[in-house]
Design a protein around this motif. Structure first.
Motif, PDB file in Angstrom:
ATOM      1  N   TYR A 154       0.984  -1.183   0.157  1.00 56.99           N
ATOM      2  CA  TYR A 154       0.082  -0.050  -0.106  1.00 56.99           C
ATOM      3  C   TYR A 154       0.795   1.192  -0.021  1.00 56.99           C
ATOM      4  CZ  TYR A 154      -4.708  -2.172   0.891  1.00 56.99           C
ATOM      5  OH  TYR A 154      -5.826  -2.745   0.614  1.00 56.99           O
ATOM      6  N   TYR A 155       0.558   2.286  -0.743  1.00 55.19           N
ATOM      7  CA  TYR A 155       1.176   3.552  -0.896  1.00 55.19           C
ATOM      8  C   TYR A 155       0.265   4.459  -0.482  1.00 55.19           C
ATOM      9  CZ  TYR A 155       4.656   0.597  -2.987  1.00 55.19           C
ATOM     10  OH  TYR A 155       5.437  -0.149  -3.421  1.00 55.19           O
ATOM     11  N   GLU A 156       0.245   5.474   0.427  1.00 54.23           N
ATOM     12  CA  GLU A 156      -0.655   6.069   1.162  1.00 54.23           C
ATOM     13  C   GLU A 156      -0.408   7.615   1.225  1.00 54.23           C
ATOM     14  OE1 GLU A 156      -1.094   4.118   4.883  1.00 54.23           O
ATOM     15  OE2 GLU A 156      -1.787   2.231   3.790  1.00 54.23           O
ATOM     16  N   LYS A 177       9.369   3.451  -1.003  1.00 56.32           N
ATOM     17  CA  LYS A 177       8.983   3.391   0.383  1.00 56.32           C
ATOM     18  C   LYS A 177       7.393   3.121   0.320  1.00 56.32           C
ATOM     19  CE  LYS A 177       8.232   6.694   4.131  1.00 56.32           C
ATOM     20  NZ  LYS A 177       6.800   6.645   4.442  1.00 56.32           N
ATOM     21  N   THR A 178       6.928   2.280   1.365  1.00 53.94           N
ATOM     22  CA  THR A 178       5.360   1.983   1.224  1.00 53.94           C
ATOM     23  C   THR A 178       4.819   2.571   2.218  1.00 53.94           C
ATOM     24  OG1 THR A 178       6.076  -0.035   2.791  1.00 53.94           O
ATOM     25  CG2 THR A 178       5.895  -0.574   0.383  1.00 53.94           C
ATOM     26  N   GLY A 179       3.370   2.498   2.789  1.00 53.53           N
ATOM     27  CA  GLY A 179       2.947   3.258   3.531  1.00 53.53           C
ATOM     28  C   GLY A 179       2.610   4.529   3.329  1.00 53.53           C
ATOM     29  N   SER A 180       2.429   5.331   4.513  1.00 55.24           N
ATOM     30  CA  SER A 180       2.242   6.728   4.398  1.00 55.24           C
ATOM     31  C   SER A 180       3.436   7.551   3.817  1.00 55.24           C
ATOM     32  CB  SER A 180       1.984   7.338   5.670  1.00 55.24           C
ATOM     33  OG  SER A 180       1.867   8.725   5.802  1.00 55.24           O
ATOM     34  N   GLN A 181       3.193   8.503   2.779  1.00 55.11           N
ATOM     35  CA  GLN A 181       4.204   8.912   2.113  1.00 55.11           C
ATOM     36  C   GLN A 181       4.621  10.391   2.701  1.00 55.11           C
ATOM     37  OE1 GLN A 181       5.991   7.513  -0.695  1.00 55.11           O
ATOM     38  NE2 GLN A 181       4.728   5.556   0.282  1.00 55.11           N
ATOM     39  N   ILE A 182       3.789  10.816   3.885  1.00 56.21           N
ATOM     40  CA  ILE A 182       4.138  11.901   4.352  1.00 56.21           C
ATOM     41  C   ILE A 182       4.601  11.834   5.716  1.00 56.21           C
ATOM     42  CG2 ILE A 182       2.565  13.356   3.043  1.00 56.21           C
ATOM     43  CD1 ILE A 182       0.574  13.151   5.487  1.00 56.21           C
ATOM     44  N   ASP A 183       5.088  10.490   6.008  1.00 54.07           N
ATOM     45  CA  ASP A 183       5.661   9.944   7.241  1.00 54.07           C
ATOM     46  C   ASP A 183       4.805  10.300   8.620  1.00 54.07           C
ATOM     47  OD1 ASP A 183       8.139   9.288   6.137  1.00 54.07           O
ATOM     48  OD2 ASP A 183       8.941  11.258   5.928  1.00 54.07           O
ATOM     49  N   ARG A 184       3.710  10.062   8.474  1.00 53.40           N
ATOM     50  CA  ARG A 184       2.779   9.901   9.521  1.00 53.40           C
ATOM     51  C   ARG A 184       2.697   8.539  10.176  1.00 53.40           C
ATOM     52  NH1 ARG A 184      -3.624  10.624   8.804  1.00 53.40           N
ATOM     53  NH2 ARG A 184      -3.675  10.989   6.497  1.00 53.40           N
TER      54      ARG A 184
END
Ligand code: FES
Length: 203
Positions: A154-156, A177-184
């Motif tokens: 997932y890319y969020e 990078k996977t997950g949140s792309q704004i580092d939350r």
């Protein structure tokens, strides 16, 4: 990608490799002896993974026969869930969520960025076979909308720039990078914790 078309070749046979067979038996063992059909979803998933990311009819028949269930019931499962691809897909299956929460958070722009970067329309595969672009309904990560799923990742919290950058990295064989792309962290509020936070005076 849950609508079968006929402009590709269907293999005439399918069977699990010994390694996949072991995994299939492990799934079946989770259910009572007379309830092995309950394992149909993970077994269809195993078949799809073995077969380059899509489920030919021969694989659905094989799984149904293996589980002792009517073939039509395996077709019903495979045609209902969008996780099963009934036609070939690219190495990277880019699934952009366009359901309401993602749409409200800009999924139209994410779709346009993906189309622009890949040079394909929805439902199409790039000529090099690397990418298939699909539109999905809710993928269960609305809290970090807009988002897309590529294969198992997932890319969020996407925007157009990040979306294109992820696709470009994949094209070059890199691992974005996977997950949140704004580092939350996970699905915490963007502004940080507002409750269960000792700094905020909570318990
Ligand atoms: S609406 Fe997009 S993940 Fe739920």
């Amino acid at each position: 990608m849950n609508t079968p078309t006929q402009n590709f070749e269907q293999p005439t046979s399918f069977e699990f490799t010994p390694e996949v067979m072991d995994m299939a038996k492990a799934h079946i063992a989770k259910y009572p002896a007379d309830r092995q059909a309950s394992a149909v979803m993970p077994l269809l998933d195993l078949a799809q993974r073995q077969h380059d990311g899509w489920l030919p009819r021969a694989a659905m028949d094989y799984v149904a026969d293996f589980l002792g269930m009517p073939r039509i019931e395996a077709y019903e499962v495979a045609t209902f869930y969008t996780m099963y691809n009934l036609e070939p897909v690219g190495k990277h299956h880019v699934q952009v969520c366009t359901n309401l929460p993602c749409w409200l958070r800009g999924s139209d722009q994410i779709v346009e960025a993906a189309k622009r970067n890949l040079g394909v329309e929805m439902g199409e595969t790039t000529d090099d076979g690397l990418f298939t672009l699909s539109s999905m309904e809710c993928l269960g990560a609305c809290v970090n909308a807009p988002m897309m799923q590529i294969n198992d990742d997932y890319y969020e919290d996407l925007d157009e720039t990040v979306t294109e950058s992820i696709l470009t990295e994949l094209r070059h064989g890199q691992t974005p990078k996977t997950g949140s792309q704004i580092d939350r962290k996970s699905c915490e509020p963007i502004g940080g914790l507002t409750s269960l936070n000792s700094d905020a005076g909570g318990d």
